[in-house]
Design a protein around this motif. Structure first.
Motif, PDB file in Angstrom:
ATOM      1  N   GLY A   3       0.758  -1.168   0.162  1.00  0.00           N
ATOM      2  CA  GLY A   3       0.055   0.107   0.038  1.00  0.00           C
ATOM      3  C   GLY A   3       0.815   1.347   0.076  1.00  0.00           C
ATOM      4  O   GLY A   3       0.317   2.383  -0.456  1.00  0.00           O
ATOM      5  N   ALA A   4       2.092   1.200   0.485  1.00  0.00           N
ATOM      6  CA  ALA A   4       2.961   2.159   0.493  1.00  0.00           C
ATOM      7  C   ALA A   4       3.259   2.871  -0.820  1.00  0.00           C
ATOM      8  O   ALA A   4       3.359   4.103  -1.070  1.00  0.00           O
ATOM      9  CB  ALA A   4       4.267   2.178   1.164  1.00  0.00           C
ATOM     10  N   THR A   5       3.003   2.015  -1.937  1.00  0.00           N
ATOM     11  CA  THR A   5       3.297   2.703  -3.447  1.00  0.00           C
ATOM     12  C   THR A   5       2.190   3.314  -3.815  1.00  0.00           C
ATOM     13  O   THR A   5       2.251   4.128  -4.721  1.00  0.00           O
ATOM     14  CB  THR A   5       3.684   1.545  -4.422  1.00  0.00           C
ATOM     15  N   ARG A  10       1.972   6.651   5.211  1.00  0.00           N
ATOM     16  CA  ARG A  10       0.676   6.224   5.914  1.00  0.00           C
ATOM     17  C   ARG A  10       0.434   4.971   6.101  1.00  0.00           C
ATOM     18  O   ARG A  10       0.181   4.305   6.901  1.00  0.00           O
ATOM     19  CB  ARG A  10      -0.306   7.115   5.442  1.00  0.00           C
ATOM     20  N   ALA A  11       0.700   4.084   4.821  1.00  0.00           N
ATOM     21  CA  ALA A  11       0.526   2.692   5.105  1.00  0.00           C
ATOM     22  C   ALA A  11       1.188   1.946   6.145  1.00  0.00           C
ATOM     23  O   ALA A  11       0.597   0.997   6.471  1.00  0.00           O
ATOM     24  CB  ALA A  11       0.852   2.295   3.422  1.00  0.00           C
ATOM     25  N   THR A  15      -0.641  -0.227   8.873  1.00  0.00           N
ATOM     26  CA  THR A  15       0.002  -1.452   9.159  1.00  0.00           C
ATOM     27  C   THR A  15       0.314  -1.805  10.496  1.00  0.00           C
ATOM     28  O   THR A  15      -0.043  -2.982  11.125  1.00  0.00           O
ATOM     29  CB  THR A  15       1.020  -1.979   8.189  1.00  0.00           C
ATOM     30  N   ALA A  16       0.971  -0.830  11.227  1.00  0.00           N
ATOM     31  CA  ALA A  16       1.398  -1.020  12.718  1.00  0.00           C
ATOM     32  C   ALA A  16       0.285  -0.997  13.524  1.00  0.00           C
ATOM     33  O   ALA A  16       0.430  -1.656  14.760  1.00  0.00           O
ATOM     34  CB  ALA A  16       2.417   0.397  12.912  1.00  0.00           C
ATOM     35  N   PHE A 137       7.575   0.547  11.258  1.00  0.00           N
ATOM     36  CA  PHE A 137       6.672   0.571  10.377  1.00  0.00           C
ATOM     37  C   PHE A 137       6.491   1.411   9.656  1.00  0.00           C
ATOM     38  O   PHE A 137       6.283   1.683   8.164  1.00  0.00           O
ATOM     39  CB  PHE A 137       5.314  -0.008  10.557  1.00  0.00           C
ATOM     40  N   GLY A 138       6.507   2.902  10.320  1.00  0.00           N
ATOM     41  CA  GLY A 138       6.358   4.020   9.394  1.00  0.00           C
ATOM     42  C   GLY A 138       7.731   4.390   8.405  1.00  0.00           C
ATOM     43  O   GLY A 138       7.591   4.796   7.564  1.00  0.00           O
ATOM     44  N   ALA A 139       8.735   4.056   9.166  1.00  0.00           N
ATOM     45  CA  ALA A 139      10.043   4.345   8.396  1.00  0.00           C
ATOM     46  C   ALA A 139      10.106   3.292   7.297  1.00  0.00           C
ATOM     47  O   ALA A 139      10.550   3.732   6.159  1.00  0.00           O
ATOM     48  CB  ALA A 139      11.231   3.819   9.204  1.00  0.00           C
ATOM     49  N   VAL A 140       9.686   2.118   7.376  1.00  0.00           N
ATOM     50  CA  VAL A 140       9.649   1.359   6.198  1.00  0.00           C
ATOM     51  C   VAL A 140       8.662   1.683   5.099  1.00  0.00           C
ATOM     52  O   VAL A 140       8.893   1.765   3.871  1.00  0.00           O
ATOM     53  CB  VAL A 140       9.428  -0.234   6.566  1.00  0.00           C
ATOM     54  N   GLY A 141       7.434   2.081   5.515  1.00  0.00           N
ATOM     55  CA  GLY A 141       6.516   2.698   4.676  1.00  0.00           C
ATOM     56  C   GLY A 141       6.797   3.748   3.972  1.00  0.00           C
ATOM     57  O   GLY A 141       6.715   4.157   2.878  1.00  0.00           O
ATOM     58  N   TYR A 142       7.629   4.609   4.618  1.00  0.00           N
ATOM     59  CA  TYR A 142       7.636   6.051   3.998  1.00  0.00           C
ATOM     60  C   TYR A 142       9.159   5.592   3.052  1.00  0.00           C
ATOM     61  O   TYR A 142       9.375   6.250   1.851  1.00  0.00           O
ATOM     62  CB  TYR A 142       8.282   6.959   5.007  1.00  0.00           C
TER      63      TYR A 142
END
Length: 186
Positions: A3-5, A10-11, A15-16, A137-142
């Motif tokens: 969903g991050a793409t 925010r994805a 997810t977190a 999760f935020g860092a990975v998503g961004y």
């Protein structure tokens, strides 16, 4: 983090949330002795096989994602509903055998250490752990959201395919482990 793409970092935060929603009752269960149940060979076998099948499905999804979808820009497909990302975080967590293994060992030790300080100790441990998950999760998503722009569509497609192969290999290991716990493999 697919969903991050489409919706950006925010994805990762959504997810977190799903991840945290399944961890909260688990922490409470561990405080009341759930570890003995998780250590049963039948349970570890089911977790290994079920988690392996889930990882294989996720890996296959990454492999079969058409390259033209990535090249055209996944964000043009619209945003996934927030609820699906929260549910995805929950499902990805409970179907990950390493997640269960971590909670059955290291996580339990932290819960027990928290219990020395009563309910407040367990609550503070969970809050700190959850905040670390949100940051991760935020860092990975961004990172995933920015990675497509930095790498370009073709490299991003190859990275997704490589991740799919890795997930399928990891799934094979978990299924092998689960079958071994059942005595099906020596």
């Amino acid at each position: 983090m697919a969903g991050a793409t489409r919706i950006g970092g925010r994805a990762g935060l959504l997810t977190a949330l799903g991840h945290g929603l399944v961890e909260a009752p688990l922490v409470v269960g561990l405080a009341f002795g759930l570890t003995r149940f998780l250590a049963l060979p039948g349970v570890t076998a089911a977790i290994g096989i079920g988690g392996g099948l889930m990882l294989a499905w996720m890996g296959w999804g990454l492999l079969r994602a058409p390259a033209d979808l990535v090249a055209a820009g996944a964000e043009t497909r619209g945003s996934p509903p927030a609820g699906s990302l929260v549910l995805g975080g929950a499902i990805a967590s409970v179907s990950n055998p390493y997640w269960v293994l971590w909670w059955a060992t290291v996580g339990t030790a932290y819960v027990v250490a928290g219990l020395r300080h009563g309910v407040l100790g367990v609550a503070l441990f969970y809050i700190g752990h959850y905040l670390a998950d949100v940051i991760w999760f935020g860092a990975v998503g961004y990172g995933v959201a920015a990675g497509r722009r930095v790498l370009g569509a073709r490299a991003h497609a190859w990275l997704l395919a490589g991740s799919g192969v890795f997930l399928i290999a990891l799934a094979s290991y978990f299924i092998y482990y689960g079958l071994g716990q059942m005595g099906r493999i020596a």
